[in-house]
Scaffold this motif. Structure first.
Motif, PDB file in Angstrom:
ATOM      1  N   ALA A  97      -6.777  -1.865  -3.775  1.00  0.00           N
ATOM      2  CA  ALA A  97      -7.140  -2.320  -2.440  1.00  0.00           C
ATOM      3  C   ALA A  97      -6.780  -1.267  -1.383  1.00  0.00           C
ATOM      4  O   ALA A  97      -7.526  -1.075  -0.409  1.00  0.00           O
ATOM      5  N   LEU A  98      -5.653  -0.573  -1.557  1.00  0.00           N
ATOM      6  CA  LEU A  98      -5.275   0.493  -0.622  1.00  0.00           C
ATOM      7  C   LEU A  98      -6.279   1.642  -0.660  1.00  0.00           C
ATOM      8  O   LEU A  98      -6.641   2.217   0.374  1.00  0.00           O
ATOM      9  N   VAL A  99      -6.739   1.995  -1.853  1.00  0.00           N
ATOM     10  CA  VAL A  99      -7.728   3.072  -1.977  1.00  0.00           C
ATOM     11  C   VAL A  99      -9.026   2.683  -1.282  1.00  0.00           C
ATOM     12  O   VAL A  99      -9.646   3.480  -0.568  1.00  0.00           O
ATOM     13  N   ASN A 100      -9.455   1.421  -1.480  1.00  0.00           N
ATOM     14  CA  ASN A 100     -10.671   0.963  -0.817  1.00  0.00           C
ATOM     15  C   ASN A 100     -10.515   0.980   0.704  1.00  0.00           C
ATOM     16  O   ASN A 100     -11.434   1.352   1.439  1.00  0.00           O
ATOM     17  N   ALA A 101      -9.349   0.559   1.189  1.00  0.00           N
ATOM     18  CA  ALA A 101      -9.123   0.567   2.636  1.00  0.00           C
ATOM     19  C   ALA A 101      -9.127   1.982   3.182  1.00  0.00           C
ATOM     20  O   ALA A 101      -9.641   2.243   4.281  1.00  0.00           O
ATOM     21  N   ALA A 102      -8.562   2.931   2.421  1.00  0.00           N
ATOM     22  CA  ALA A 102      -8.535   4.317   2.875  1.00  0.00           C
ATOM     23  C   ALA A 102      -9.941   4.889   3.003  1.00  0.00           C
ATOM     24  O   ALA A 102     -10.216   5.712   3.883  1.00  0.00           O
ATOM     25  N   LYS A 103     -10.856   4.451   2.126  1.00  0.00           N
ATOM     26  CA  LYS A 103     -12.217   4.988   2.172  1.00  0.00           C
ATOM     27  C   LYS A 103     -13.072   4.271   3.210  1.00  0.00           C
ATOM     28  O   LYS A 103     -13.738   4.889   4.026  1.00  0.00           O
ATOM     29  N   HIS A 104     -13.058   2.949   3.145  1.00  0.00           N
ATOM     30  CA  HIS A 104     -14.018   2.181   3.940  1.00  0.00           C
ATOM     31  C   HIS A 104     -13.509   1.809   5.328  1.00  0.00           C
ATOM     32  O   HIS A 104     -14.307   1.419   6.174  1.00  0.00           O
ATOM     33  N   ALA A 105     -12.183   1.866   5.540  1.00  0.00           N
ATOM     34  CA  ALA A 105     -11.636   1.543   6.872  1.00  0.00           C
ATOM     35  C   ALA A 105     -10.581   2.567   7.247  1.00  0.00           C
ATOM     36  O   ALA A 105      -9.407   2.224   7.411  1.00  0.00           O
ATOM     37  N   GLN A 117      -7.406   2.243  10.013  1.00  0.00           N
ATOM     38  CA  GLN A 117      -7.072   0.851  10.265  1.00  0.00           C
ATOM     39  C   GLN A 117      -5.758   0.495   9.559  1.00  0.00           C
ATOM     40  O   GLN A 117      -5.488   0.947   8.448  1.00  0.00           O
ATOM     41  N   PRO A 118      -4.889  -0.345  10.179  1.00  0.00           N
ATOM     42  CA  PRO A 118      -3.648  -0.758   9.527  1.00  0.00           C
ATOM     43  C   PRO A 118      -3.927  -1.672   8.333  1.00  0.00           C
ATOM     44  O   PRO A 118      -4.895  -2.445   8.338  1.00  0.00           O
ATOM     45  N   PRO A 126     -21.305   2.492  10.492  1.00  0.00           N
ATOM     46  CA  PRO A 126     -21.211   3.450   9.417  1.00  0.00           C
ATOM     47  C   PRO A 126     -19.878   3.425   8.702  1.00  0.00           C
ATOM     48  O   PRO A 126     -19.770   3.819   7.569  1.00  0.00           O
ATOM     49  N   GLY A 127     -18.862   2.938   9.371  1.00  0.00           N
ATOM     50  CA  GLY A 127     -17.562   2.929   8.714  1.00  0.00           C
ATOM     51  C   GLY A 127     -17.291   1.703   7.906  1.00  0.00           C
ATOM     52  O   GLY A 127     -16.247   1.591   7.291  1.00  0.00           O
ATOM     53  N   THR A 128     -18.205   0.742   7.890  1.00  0.00           N
ATOM     54  CA  THR A 128     -17.983  -0.475   7.126  1.00  0.00           C
ATOM     55  C   THR A 128     -18.153  -0.215   5.656  1.00  0.00           C
ATOM     56  O   THR A 128     -18.743   0.758   5.228  1.00  0.00           O
ATOM     57  N   ALA A 129     -17.620  -1.148   4.911  1.00  0.00           N
ATOM     58  CA  ALA A 129     -17.651  -0.976   3.452  1.00  0.00           C
ATOM     59  C   ALA A 129     -19.043  -1.219   2.932  1.00  0.00           C
ATOM     60  O   ALA A 129     -19.789  -2.059   3.424  1.00  0.00           O
ATOM     61  N   PRO A 160     -13.844  -2.012  10.149  1.00  0.00           N
ATOM     62  CA  PRO A 160     -14.129  -0.885  11.051  1.00  0.00           C
ATOM     63  C   PRO A 160     -14.991  -1.341  12.219  1.00  0.00           C
ATOM     64  O   PRO A 160     -15.801  -2.273  12.111  1.00  0.00           O
ATOM     65  N   ASN A 161     -14.835  -0.649  13.382  1.00  0.00           N
ATOM     66  CA  ASN A 161     -15.588  -1.020  14.574  1.00  0.00           C
ATOM     67  C   ASN A 161     -17.042  -0.614  14.486  1.00  0.00           C
ATOM     68  O   ASN A 161     -17.938  -1.313  14.953  1.00  0.00           O
TER      69      ASN A 161
END
Length: 454
Positions: free
Chosen positions: A336-344, A347-348, A384-387, A380-381
């Motif tokens: 989940a951390l890896v996915n957050a690093a890529k797609h968001a 973001q905290p 393009p930054g959304t997953a 993401p706001n």
């Protein structure tokens, strides 16, 4: 007269000696049908004696005539053993048939019929052929004797009918039954052989498949060792050399980053070597990744500039949980951390590990039905930054990214499926999707301390 009496006494004695030499275990193979047939024959012999239906009156010997019950018992005993001991049956029925002829008893025809029928049907191949040939020879001799003695066509025709009914009919009937039984046994053996061949072919295919898999695993192990392992080793060595050449200030960002790069490369190299050993030996390695390692992983993301918060309210930090449960929690949180690093990026991320009571009443501190893992981050706001999402709302793939959160390329499409597999393997469930402006990964695992040992 004295010789006749001696012969009459000798026959029962021989029958008794023959009975004593029989294997008692043969009695275990006597069929119920044979018992019924022997009983029916004895009733027929008794009726013939009571009705005084005699066929060989001129050959009657008084000693044999008075001993017809003993002769009948000997013949019926042979009928009992026609399947278990065909040769013993032939000896008993043949002797009883001759004794009935000397007694003038019509039961001789019945026992002659049974003699040839049972010997042809149940005897060995040699005994069966010999009995069939003997029946034809006896039939011819009977016709010749009848014509020679009587010189009468009526007597000859009568002898022919007796020969056909008593000698030739049982031989032909039993021969056909024997061929049918042999054909059935041959077909059964053929079916067994075909089935066995199919099993052997299946085993050979499985062996070939296993061999192909083994070769593929060995090839993968060699490729991983020669390429990936070498690259990770180079990263570890170069980062170590850079540490020696870097500024001596331990808190310098470059020094911290180099130490983290070296630590991650060494850890990745260890896990890669474990995977290589797995591919070589086929033995499953011990579970890697514990809950206590989750704090170190979060620290690595923090040192790289990411805002990651960790809250672990499990008693003792979850150290009491079985290794498979801890591995599932650690691996899914890392994914989940890896996915957050890529797609968001930027973001905290918040990670919460706790116990839940499944809607039921609390049973005291440290007690709960489920172990929960929640990993959430704001969406993401910008679009393009959304997953990248699949139609069911789950993230499509995992990011190949560095610890500092910079994207290193598109996902491989195995992140979310890997999470589901790990959750199912640990006996739990997982959901991932957007809710209230947050992307949330929720893992539910059964609490081992609450599972009934039965």
């Amino acid at each position: 007269m004295e010789n006749t009496t001696t012969a009459a006494v000798a026959v029962p004695v021989r029958l008794l000696n023959r009975w004593r030499r029989m294997d008692v275990r043969s009695m275990a193979t006597i069929h119920v049908q044979d018992m019924a047939l022997a009983g029916g024959y004895f009733v027929v012999f008794w009726l013939l004696a009571e009705l005084n239906l005699r066929s060989f009156g001129e050959l009657q010997v008084a000693a044999f005539a008075s001993a017809w019950p003993v002769i009948a018992v000997a013949g019926c005993t042979g009928v009992l053993l026609r399947r278990a001991r065909p040769l013993t049956m032939a000896w008993l029925c043949g002797s009883a048939a001759v004794a009935f002829v000397l007694a003038g008893h019509s039961g001789a025809f019945v026992l002659a019929f049974e003699f040839f029928f049972s010997l042809v049907l149940f005897g060995s191949p040699r005994a069966s052929q010999l009995a069939a040939r003997s029946a034809w020879v006896l039939a011819v001799l009977l016709l010749v004797a009848a014509f020679t003695v009587s010189r009468s066509a009526a007597a000859t025709v009568t002898a022919a009918v007796i020969a056909v009914v008593t000698l030739l009919t049982p031989v032909e009937w039993a021969g056909n039954l024997r061929k049918a039984n042999q054909l059935a046994a041959s077909e059964s053996a053929r079916a067994d052989a075909v089935q066995d061949a199919a099993r052997q072919r299946l085993l050979a295919e499985r062996s070939s498949h296993d061999l192909a898999l083994e070769r593929e695993r060995q090839h993968m192990a060699r490729e991983l060792h020669d390429v990936i392992s070498a690259r990770l080793s180079a990263i570890a060595l170069q980062s170590g050399a850079a540490l020696h050449m870097a500024t001596p200030t331990a808190t310098a960002p470059s020094t911290v980053l180099l130490r983290r790069i070296r630590a991650e490369s060494v850890a990745g190299l260890d896990e890669l070597n474990a995977m290589i050993r797995l591919l070589h030996t086929g033995a499953a390695p011990e579970s890697t990744g514990e809950l206590e390692d989750l704090a170190e992983l979060v620290g690595a993301y923090r040192s790289a500039g990411r805002d990651v918060r960790l809250e672990n309210s499990l008693p003792g930090g979850g150290a009491h949980l079985p290794p498979p449960v801890q591995t599932a929690l650690y691996r899914i949180a890392a994914e989940a951390l890896v996915n957050a690093a890529k797609h968001a990026p930027g973001q905290p991320v918040e990670i919460v590990v706790s116990l839940a009571h499944g809607g039921g009443p609390s049973r005291g501190p440290g007690r709960g039905d489920e172990v929960l893992l929640v990993v959430s981050n704001p969406l993401p706001n910008s679009a393009p930054g959304t997953a990248d999402s699949t139609p069911d709302g789950t993230v499509d793939g995992t990011a190949d990214s560095t610890v500092d959160g910079t994207a290193a390329g598109p996902g491989s499409g195995t992140g979310i499926p890997s999470m589901h597999f790990r959750a199912a393997h640990a006996g739990g469930s997982i959901t991932a999707g957007a809710a209230g402006g947050q992307w949330k990964v929720l893992l539910r695992l059964p609490n081992p301390s609450e599972v009934d040992p039965s």
